[in-house]
Design a protein around this motif. Sequence first.
Motif, PDB file in Angstrom:
ATOM      1  N   GLN A  13      10.253 -67.866 -45.585  1.00 28.52           N
ATOM      2  CA  GLN A  13       9.950 -66.696 -46.415  1.00 28.52           C
ATOM      3  C   GLN A  13      11.115 -66.452 -47.367  1.00 28.52           C
ATOM      4  O   GLN A  13      10.926 -66.395 -48.579  1.00 28.52           O
ATOM      5  N   ALA A  14      12.310 -66.281 -46.813  1.00 28.89           N
ATOM      6  CA  ALA A  14      13.514 -66.239 -47.658  1.00 28.89           C
ATOM      7  C   ALA A  14      13.830 -67.660 -48.122  1.00 28.89           C
ATOM      8  O   ALA A  14      13.392 -68.639 -47.528  1.00 28.89           O
ATOM      9  N   ARG A  15      14.601 -67.774 -49.196  1.00 25.07           N
ATOM     10  CA  ARG A  15      14.891 -69.085 -49.782  1.00 25.07           C
ATOM     11  C   ARG A  15      16.399 -69.282 -49.937  1.00 25.07           C
ATOM     12  O   ARG A  15      17.176 -68.334 -49.967  1.00 25.07           O
ATOM     13  N   ILE A  16      16.794 -70.538 -50.065  1.00 25.99           N
ATOM     14  CA  ILE A  16      18.194 -70.868 -50.311  1.00 25.99           C
ATOM     15  C   ILE A  16      18.535 -70.597 -51.772  1.00 25.99           C
ATOM     16  O   ILE A  16      17.812 -71.032 -52.671  1.00 25.99           O
ATOM     17  N   VAL A  17      19.641 -69.885 -52.008  1.00 28.44           N
ATOM     18  CA  VAL A  17      20.055 -69.584 -53.376  1.00 28.44           C
ATOM     19  C   VAL A  17      21.299 -70.369 -53.790  1.00 28.44           C
ATOM     20  O   VAL A  17      21.606 -70.459 -54.974  1.00 28.44           O
ATOM     21  N   SER A  18      22.009 -70.913 -52.823  1.00 27.57           N
ATOM     22  CA  SER A  18      23.099 -71.834 -53.138  1.00 27.57           C
ATOM     23  C   SER A  18      23.358 -72.713 -51.918  1.00 27.57           C
ATOM     24  O   SER A  18      23.137 -72.297 -50.777  1.00 27.57           O
ATOM     25  N   ILE A  19      23.844 -73.929 -52.188  1.00 24.27           N
ATOM     26  CA  ILE A  19      24.066 -74.892 -51.121  1.00 24.27           C
ATOM     27  C   ILE A  19      25.319 -75.704 -51.404  1.00 24.27           C
ATOM     28  O   ILE A  19      25.612 -76.031 -52.563  1.00 24.27           O
ATOM     29  N   ALA A  20      26.061 -75.987 -50.338  1.00 25.94           N
ATOM     30  CA  ALA A  20      27.204 -76.897 -50.422  1.00 25.94           C
ATOM     31  C   ALA A  20      27.136 -77.826 -49.224  1.00 25.94           C
ATOM     32  O   ALA A  20      26.898 -77.386 -48.102  1.00 25.94           O
ATOM     33  N   ALA A  21      27.314 -79.111 -49.466  1.00 25.94           N
ATOM     34  CA  ALA A  21      27.309 -80.110 -48.401  1.00 25.94           C
ATOM     35  C   ALA A  21      28.455 -81.080 -48.659  1.00 25.94           C
ATOM     36  O   ALA A  21      28.586 -81.612 -49.763  1.00 25.94           O
ATOM     37  N   LEU A  22      29.269 -81.294 -47.638  1.00 29.10           N
ATOM     38  CA  LEU A  22      30.420 -82.189 -47.745  1.00 29.10           C
ATOM     39  C   LEU A  22      30.306 -83.275 -46.686  1.00 29.10           C
ATOM     40  O   LEU A  22      30.121 -82.969 -45.499  1.00 29.10           O
ATOM     41  N   ALA A  23      30.401 -84.520 -47.093  1.00 32.01           N
ATOM     42  CA  ALA A  23      30.414 -85.641 -46.156  1.00 32.01           C
ATOM     43  C   ALA A  23      31.856 -86.010 -45.878  1.00 32.01           C
ATOM     44  O   ALA A  23      32.599 -86.383 -46.801  1.00 32.01           O
ATOM     45  N   LEU A  24      32.257 -85.897 -44.615  1.00 33.12           N
ATOM     46  CA  LEU A  24      33.645 -86.147 -44.245  1.00 33.12           C
ATOM     47  C   LEU A  24      33.810 -87.535 -43.631  1.00 33.12           C
ATOM     48  O   LEU A  24      32.947 -88.000 -42.877  1.00 33.12           O
ATOM     49  N   GLY A  25      34.920 -88.169 -43.932  1.00 32.93           N
ATOM     50  CA  GLY A  25      35.246 -89.447 -43.322  1.00 32.93           C
ATOM     51  C   GLY A  25      35.903 -89.253 -41.974  1.00 32.93           C
ATOM     52  O   GLY A  25      36.122 -88.121 -41.516  1.00 32.93           O
ATOM     53  N   ASP A  26      36.244 -90.347 -41.306  1.00 31.11           N
ATOM     54  CA  ASP A  26      36.887 -90.274 -39.996  1.00 31.11           C
ATOM     55  C   ASP A  26      38.228 -89.564 -40.045  1.00 31.11           C
ATOM     56  O   ASP A  26      38.688 -89.016 -39.032  1.00 31.11           O
ATOM     57  N   ASP A  27      38.868 -89.558 -41.217  1.00 33.45           N
ATOM     58  CA  ASP A  27      40.161 -88.880 -41.357  1.00 33.45           C
ATOM     59  C   ASP A  27      40.012 -87.407 -41.706  1.00 33.45           C
ATOM     60  O   ASP A  27      41.007 -86.698 -41.885  1.00 33.45           O
ATOM     61  N   GLY A  28      38.759 -86.926 -41.797  1.00 32.72           N
ATOM     62  CA  GLY A  28      38.513 -85.526 -42.110  1.00 32.72           C
ATOM     63  C   GLY A  28      38.506 -85.199 -43.583  1.00 32.72           C
ATOM     64  O   GLY A  28      38.284 -84.044 -43.962  1.00 32.72           O
ATOM     65  N   ASN A  29      38.726 -86.188 -44.446  1.00 33.26           N
ATOM     66  CA  ASN A  29      38.723 -85.955 -45.885  1.00 33.26           C
ATOM     67  C   ASN A  29      37.314 -86.091 -46.448  1.00 33.26           C
ATOM     68  O   ASN A  29      36.472 -86.815 -45.910  1.00 33.26           O
ATOM     69  N   VAL A  30      37.076 -85.391 -47.559  1.00 31.19           N
ATOM     70  CA  VAL A  30      35.750 -85.376 -48.175  1.00 31.19           C
ATOM     71  C   VAL A  30      35.486 -86.687 -48.901  1.00 31.19           C
ATOM     72  O   VAL A  30      36.268 -87.104 -49.760  1.00 31.19           O
ATOM     73  N   GLU A  31      34.386 -87.352 -48.544  1.00 33.35           N
ATOM     74  CA  GLU A  31      33.989 -88.606 -49.186  1.00 33.35           C
ATOM     75  C   GLU A  31      32.899 -88.391 -50.230  1.00 33.35           C
ATOM     76  O   GLU A  31      32.888 -89.056 -51.264  1.00 33.35           O
ATOM     77  N   GLN A  32      31.970 -87.488 -49.952  1.00 32.71           N
ATOM     78  CA  GLN A  32      30.896 -87.153 -50.898  1.00 32.71           C
ATOM     79  C   GLN A  32      30.696 -85.652 -50.856  1.00 32.71           C
ATOM     80  O   GLN A  32      31.003 -84.994 -49.854  1.00 32.71           O
ATOM     81  N   SER A  33      30.142 -85.108 -51.932  1.00 39.14           N
ATOM     82  CA  SER A  33      29.912 -83.667 -51.950  1.00 39.14           C
ATOM     83  C   SER A  33      28.691 -83.324 -52.789  1.00 39.14           C
ATOM     84  O   SER A  33      28.277 -84.082 -53.681  1.00 39.14           O
TER      85      SER A  33
END
Length: 312
Positions: A13-33
Amino acid sequence: MVDVETSGLRPGQARIVSIAALALGDDGNVEQSLYSLLNPGVDPGPTHVHGLTAEMLEGQPTFADIVDHLVDLLAGRTLVAHNVGFDYSFLAAEAEMVGRELPTDTVMCTVELARRLDLGTENLRLETLARHWGIDQMKPHDALDDALVLAQILKPVLLRARERKVWLPVHPVTRRTWPNGSVTHDELRPLKAVAARMPCPYQNPGRFLPDRPLVQGMRVALSSEVKRTHEELIERILHAGLAYTDAVDPETSLVICNDPNPEQGKGYQARDLGVPLVSDEDFLSRIDGVVGGIGVEEFVDTATADGQLILF
């Protein structure tokens, strides 16, 4: 690592108005976003919370516009979020509305993980945990900022969990494909709400004896007098092939209770019935040594095998 801001609290019923997704590597650093404001096609809801107005969202992409990128980013990864049940349910509802399937098989909730660490914070809100770990939060309730903060929190949290030998709250999620090809995502429910109804593949071998190992199939109940969270203990119980029970009765094998002389609750009931009490740390020290149980034989009704007694 995912965070969503929504127009309300009810997925579908309610909808998403913003989204953030971060793919982290084994070292915890962001690989994709992935980060995007989304045009929900409805009133944006609590602007005082997420700061987004209808004018700001007009002309922004829809969920259908970004779903391919999201699916690519999620594929083969555990979806992690702060209160993951909320974020996952909204993502699943949005995906179903555009006829897509989330490639997510496991999720992890950082609220539950932080609860297991017994950090001593006044609450488990993201901003509170950020202060605890000395991480700057520039814009609370902004999807991207929240996701970046959570990514930074995850490193020390996982390290603390490893040091304290805390079981990570990684849960499976399932989906169904229907004859018409549509996919629906099953609801993610707290394990404690469903564990007592989950069948155990092993026969109950009876009461636990302190000088003997745990045996698969033993029925284990939890008292309130424990240090570890119930969710963590239930996960360990089921993973070891033991059975979780809400009730304490003569068939219960043991009750996890840190009070040797409880005056109420399940621990008291156990003492009254002669069911052994075991502390959570003693239980966890034994759980890696669980021995194999006797499997439950599947019942087959041979009386109707020839179809003679089938009712139409």
